[in-house]
Motif scaffolding. Sequence first.
Motif, PDB file in Angstrom:
ATOM      1  N   TRP A   1     -18.050  12.266  18.622  1.00 54.50           N
ATOM      2  CA  TRP A   1     -18.310  12.863  19.933  1.00 54.50           C
ATOM      3  C   TRP A   1     -19.433  12.119  20.646  1.00 54.50           C
ATOM      4  CZ3 TRP A   1     -14.519  15.680  21.663  1.00 54.50           C
ATOM      5  CH2 TRP A   1     -13.762  16.431  20.773  1.00 54.50           C
TER       6      TRP A   1
ATOM      7  N   VAL B   1     -22.012  -4.456   6.766  1.00 53.91           N
ATOM      8  CA  VAL B   1     -21.541  -3.539   7.812  1.00 53.91           C
ATOM      9  C   VAL B   1     -20.062  -3.816   8.045  1.00 53.91           C
ATOM     10  CG1 VAL B   1     -21.803  -2.835  10.218  1.00 53.91           C
ATOM     11  CG2 VAL B   1     -23.798  -3.517   8.904  1.00 53.91           C
ATOM     12  N   ASN B   2     -19.287  -2.771   8.202  1.00 54.59           N
ATOM     13  CA  ASN B   2     -17.847  -2.891   8.403  1.00 54.59           C
ATOM     14  C   ASN B   2     -17.074  -3.264   7.148  1.00 54.59           C
ATOM     15  OD1 ASN B   2     -16.946  -2.202  10.993  1.00 54.59           O
ATOM     16  ND2 ASN B   2     -17.931  -4.008  11.847  1.00 54.59           N
TER      17      ASN B   2
ATOM     18  N   VAL C   1     -20.389   8.151   1.110  1.00 54.13           N
ATOM     19  CA  VAL C   1     -19.549   9.177   1.733  1.00 54.13           C
ATOM     20  C   VAL C   1     -18.408   9.539   0.796  1.00 54.13           C
ATOM     21  CG1 VAL C   1     -18.090   9.749   3.700  1.00 54.13           C
ATOM     22  CG2 VAL C   1     -20.099   8.337   4.042  1.00 54.13           C
TER      23      VAL C   1
ATOM     24  N   LEU D   1      -9.938   4.917  13.384  1.00 55.54           N
ATOM     25  CA  LEU D   1      -9.805   4.251  12.085  1.00 55.54           C
ATOM     26  C   LEU D   1     -10.962   3.278  11.862  1.00 55.54           C
ATOM     27  CD1 LEU D   1      -5.991   3.445  11.882  1.00 55.54           C
ATOM     28  CD2 LEU D   1      -7.251   5.271  10.776  1.00 55.54           C
ATOM     29  N   TRP D   2     -11.297   2.556  12.924  1.00 52.05           N
ATOM     30  CA  TRP D   2     -12.407   1.597  12.826  1.00 52.05           C
ATOM     31  C   TRP D   2     -13.699   2.333  12.479  1.00 52.05           C
ATOM     32  CZ3 TRP D   2     -14.488  -1.467  17.671  1.00 52.05           C
ATOM     33  CH2 TRP D   2     -15.569  -2.238  17.271  1.00 52.05           C
TER      34      TRP D   2
ATOM     35  N   LEU E   1      -6.853   5.949  18.532  1.00 52.96           N
ATOM     36  CA  LEU E   1      -6.597   6.006  17.092  1.00 52.96           C
ATOM     37  C   LEU E   1      -7.174   4.781  16.381  1.00 52.96           C
ATOM     38  CD1 LEU E   1      -2.939   7.339  17.275  1.00 52.96           C
ATOM     39  CD2 LEU E   1      -4.955   8.601  16.592  1.00 52.96           C
ATOM     40  N   PHE E   2      -7.043   3.606  17.000  1.00 51.81           N
ATOM     41  CA  PHE E   2      -7.673   2.412  16.420  1.00 51.81           C
ATOM     42  C   PHE E   2      -9.177   2.633  16.303  1.00 51.81           C
ATOM     43  CE2 PHE E   2      -4.299  -0.814  18.039  1.00 51.81           C
ATOM     44  CZ  PHE E   2      -3.557  -0.595  16.898  1.00 51.81           C
TER      45      PHE E   2
ATOM     46  N   ALA F   1     -22.272  -4.148  13.855  1.00 48.07           N
ATOM     47  CA  ALA F   1     -21.270  -3.082  13.836  1.00 48.07           C
ATOM     48  C   ALA F   1     -20.013  -3.482  14.601  1.00 48.07           C
ATOM     49  CB  ALA F   1     -21.845  -1.810  14.439  1.00 48.07           C
TER      50      ALA F   1
ATOM     51  N   LYS G   1     -14.093   5.134  11.041  1.00 51.55           N
ATOM     52  CA  LYS G   1     -14.057   5.635   9.668  1.00 51.55           C
ATOM     53  C   LYS G   1     -14.382   4.516   8.685  1.00 51.55           C
ATOM     54  CE  LYS G   1     -13.363   8.769   6.572  1.00 51.55           C
ATOM     55  NZ  LYS G   1     -14.307   9.877   6.461  1.00 51.55           N
ATOM     56  N   GLU G   2     -13.825   3.335   8.948  1.00 52.62           N
ATOM     57  CA  GLU G   2     -14.077   2.217   8.044  1.00 52.62           C
ATOM     58  C   GLU G   2     -15.511   1.712   8.151  1.00 52.62           C
ATOM     59  OE1 GLU G   2     -12.129   1.059   5.603  1.00 52.62           O
ATOM     60  OE2 GLU G   2     -10.868   2.752   6.170  1.00 52.62           O
ATOM     61  N   ALA G   3     -16.063   1.740   9.378  1.00 50.35           N
ATOM     62  CA  ALA G   3     -17.375   1.134   9.573  1.00 50.35           C
ATOM     63  C   ALA G   3     -18.518   2.112   9.303  1.00 50.35           C
ATOM     64  CB  ALA G   3     -17.505   0.585  10.986  1.00 50.35           C
ATOM     65  N   TRP G   4     -18.353   3.366   9.703  1.00 45.51           N
ATOM     66  CA  TRP G   4     -19.472   4.318   9.610  1.00 45.51           C
ATOM     67  C   TRP G   4     -19.141   5.561   8.790  1.00 45.51           C
ATOM     68  CZ3 TRP G   4     -18.128   2.150  14.430  1.00 45.51           C
ATOM     69  CH2 TRP G   4     -19.031   1.210  14.915  1.00 45.51           C
ATOM     70  N   GLY G   5     -17.869   5.739   8.438  1.00 40.96           N
ATOM     71  CA  GLY G   5     -17.526   6.917   7.669  1.00 40.96           C
ATOM     72  C   GLY G   5     -17.213   8.145   8.511  1.00 40.96           C
ATOM     73  N   HIS G   6     -17.197   8.010   9.847  1.00 45.41           N
ATOM     74  CA  HIS G   6     -16.764   9.119  10.720  1.00 45.41           C
ATOM     75  C   HIS G   6     -15.498   8.682  11.429  1.00 45.41           C
ATOM     76  CE1 HIS G   6     -20.805  10.965  10.910  1.00 45.41           C
ATOM     77  NE2 HIS G   6     -21.255   9.739  10.981  1.00 45.41           N
ATOM     78  N   TYR G   7     -14.599   9.626  11.704  1.00 48.90           N
ATOM     79  CA  TYR G   7     -13.493   9.297  12.603  1.00 48.90           C
ATOM     80  C   TYR G   7     -13.987   9.351  14.030  1.00 48.90           C
ATOM     81  CZ  TYR G   7     -10.845  10.814   8.605  1.00 48.90           C
ATOM     82  OH  TYR G   7     -10.363  10.966   7.358  1.00 48.90           O
TER      83      TYR G   7
ATOM     84  N   TYR H   1     -21.396   2.390   2.184  1.00 47.57           N
ATOM     85  CA  TYR H   1     -21.542   1.595   3.394  1.00 47.57           C
ATOM     86  C   TYR H   1     -22.932   0.980   3.449  1.00 47.57           C
ATOM     87  CZ  TYR H   1     -17.615   4.411   5.132  1.00 47.57           C
ATOM     88  OH  TYR H   1     -16.411   5.039   5.296  1.00 47.57           O
TER      89      TYR H   1
ATOM     90  N   MET I   1       0.384   7.339  15.653  1.00 46.40           N
ATOM     91  CA  MET I   1       0.603   5.957  16.098  1.00 46.40           C
ATOM     92  C   MET I   1       2.094   5.686  16.280  1.00 46.40           C
ATOM     93  SD  MET I   1      -1.980   3.572  14.006  1.00 46.40           S
ATOM     94  CE  MET I   1      -3.675   3.431  14.485  1.00 46.40           C
TER      95      MET I   1
ATOM     96  N   SER J   1     -15.943  -6.780  13.685  1.00 42.19           N
ATOM     97  CA  SER J   1     -14.911  -6.175  12.851  1.00 42.19           C
ATOM     98  C   SER J   1     -13.546  -6.611  13.348  1.00 42.19           C
ATOM     99  CB  SER J   1     -15.024  -4.654  12.949  1.00 42.19           C
ATOM    100  OG  SER J   1     -13.822  -4.042  12.572  1.00 42.19           O
TER     101      SER J   1
ATOM    102  N   ARG K   1     -22.110  13.349   2.915  1.00 39.57           N
ATOM    103  CA  ARG K   1     -22.658  12.110   3.467  1.00 39.57           C
ATOM    104  C   ARG K   1     -24.119  12.017   3.027  1.00 39.57           C
ATOM    105  NH1 ARG K   1     -20.890   9.358   7.595  1.00 39.57           N
ATOM    106  NH2 ARG K   1     -19.448  11.001   8.129  1.00 39.57           N
TER     107      ARG K   1
END
Lengths: 463, 258
Positions: free
Chosen positions: B195, A398-399, A430, B183-184, B179-180, B116, B186-192, A410, A446, B119, A228
């Motif tokens: 914490w 963003v997003n 990343v 995924l979100w 889980l959503f 952020a 990961k797509e938005a910030w690169g982390h799953y 990103y 899921m 989305s 990252r």
Amino acid sequence: MFHSYLGKAQQIDFLLHSYLGKAQQIDFLFHSYLGKVKNDIKKIEFQKSNYIRHMSIKKPIWQQPWGYAESFTILFGILCIGFGFELVLPQTPSTLVFPINIILGSCLFVLIILYHFFFRKTKIHSFLSSIPLTISLISVLGILVIIMGILPQIPSGQNGLVQQLGFNQMTSSYPFLMINLFLLIILGFVSLKKTFPFKLKNWGFIFSHWGLWIVIFAGGLGSGDLRRLKMDVYEHKMEWRSYDEQNRYYEMPLAIKLNDFQIDEFNPKLAIVENESGELYEAQKPSMIMIEKGLVCDLQTWKVKVEEFYVTSGRAGNRYYKLSDFGAAPAAKVQVISAQNDTLKGWISCGSFNRPHESLKLNDELSLVMTVPEPKRFYSDVTFMTPDGKKRDVVLEVNKPVTVNGWKIYQLSYDDKMGRYSDKSILELVRDPWQPYVYLGVFMMMIGAIYMFWKGREAKIES
Amino acid sequence: MIWSNFIFVLLSSTLLWLLALVLYKKELLKRLFIILGITCIGAFIVFLWIKLERPPLRTLGETRLLYAFFLPVIGMITYMRWRYNWMLFYSLGLALLFLGINYIHPENYSKTLMPALQSPWFVPHVVVYIFAYAFLAASSLVAVRGLYQHYYKSLDRKVMLMADNLVYLGFAFLSLGLLFGALWAKEAWGHYWTWDPKETWAFITWLGYLIYIHRRYHMPNVFKSSLWILALAFVILLVCWFGVNYLPSAQFSVHTYS
């Protein structure tokens, strides 16, 4: 002759059939007895367990079959060892990187499978894939996560017990990692047990459990391979170096040219602050109202009317004019009527990096101010260039990340002091080679969740 | 502004549901009044959505409003399936409670929505959570009823069956919400998963219900401990929902609702 033989043959056939019928009857009776006996045994066992529970006769610990007491004892032992490591070993557990993570991961997987197939009949194996152990494990993990949920997870300069036991960085502490490793092993056994022999009706179980296993396995092992990096790009300039958290620079297999950086902002808001502390005065909500042209509203006990409003403006003389200079800030002319019917008029502005802000003093304690506008949307119009000579124009937002040459890019931030006049865009790059596997696990989970929703619990109880 | 209309929604829903309570033996009228009451809240949500130019899913007050919409919806669905009158009216009462809280504490229904959160994942993530919370809240009501029965009468197996079913449905939604979210993120910030305190508590909630499900699967004929686990899991859920903002760990959470 022939007829009498035929007659005898028929007789024999008849006898044979009647015997067969009797045998079937006996067989049926036998099976029904067997069923009854089995039921009786079940009943007796149930009564026995009830009896034991009610008479509070307890099975001595470590006598098979193991249950909750043994599970919690074992887990407590693991935690103790983990905290011991945390106290004694250096506090920088290195993360596994390629190829060591793949080697260790496959070893673990092979060992789990071998152990399962060679020792599946043993009592210890049935304990390791039992529900009491599962529940205990989830509880212990839950306790660790509750600690994490209460204490702030930030590195601290202090060196108290909290820091020594790794409570302020739980996810990289030894006890947490060991419990997770144990969970991975147990979850592996449970999943294998339900998968072999394969039964179609177990598909929901298989998807949810293997999905979770894959997520923990790939997510945990892959975290070391995740890169990252950040890249600062300036308008009309080319950049191919990015930096990590320790500000070390790396050359990337791609170059990025920022053609344009744009921010759309929401209108600023009206707020009342305390003169002395500068803090927001929140006697009652709503405490902030977005400014619009011609807005009339009640803010706390004052009636506020916005007479004029410019998104970008500059002050000249005793008023603001619409202006689109570099650094021009929003301004509004407001009329305020207090609860005592005193009327105040004046200009307010939130200022910018090169203009002062201006507020309207309501009384000795409070002032009306304009807040700094919040961004609605910011995006970079960039051109990517890769070593193979390809060019690609993209808008990063963003997003809405974009993947180039194995790196996902990103839109992260900008120079927030400059606000809408920022010519710097901060991007995040990343690389996560394990992502497809984690996604596979997520999608399996899921499917498992949808199965749960569809089937519910009723079928099992009613049957 | 938008807020001044809210009192009409509160009053009309209360009135319609009170009528339903009075006429609870007239099947058709009862259902009609309940559905009309739900429609009032639904209409207000739509109205709010249009006014704010964004889905009303951001502030605590807005989530309460959605909760007040989905709780009776789920109460109604459960009623259609299981015919529990008490369940239906419990859910209506809870919904009114949430509407009342919203009336006493009007929220700042601001238009701002940080980039952020803009989305396509935002709406499913939150709506699925609202569903999960509603199912799990309903299951905890059942658990309380079960515990009452256990200590003062004899426990009706049907109650346990219903608690199980509600937990299964709620847990399915809770898992989908997590889980959503992953995924979100990961797509938005690169982390799953970062914490973040809210995530941490959502995970604890998930573990709590996971324990309940495994316990029930293991000991289908032992009720007391399972009922207590279920009641406790709901306490954790409440911490996750309201309490997180007050914990020392919550200083930098992305999930704080203004």
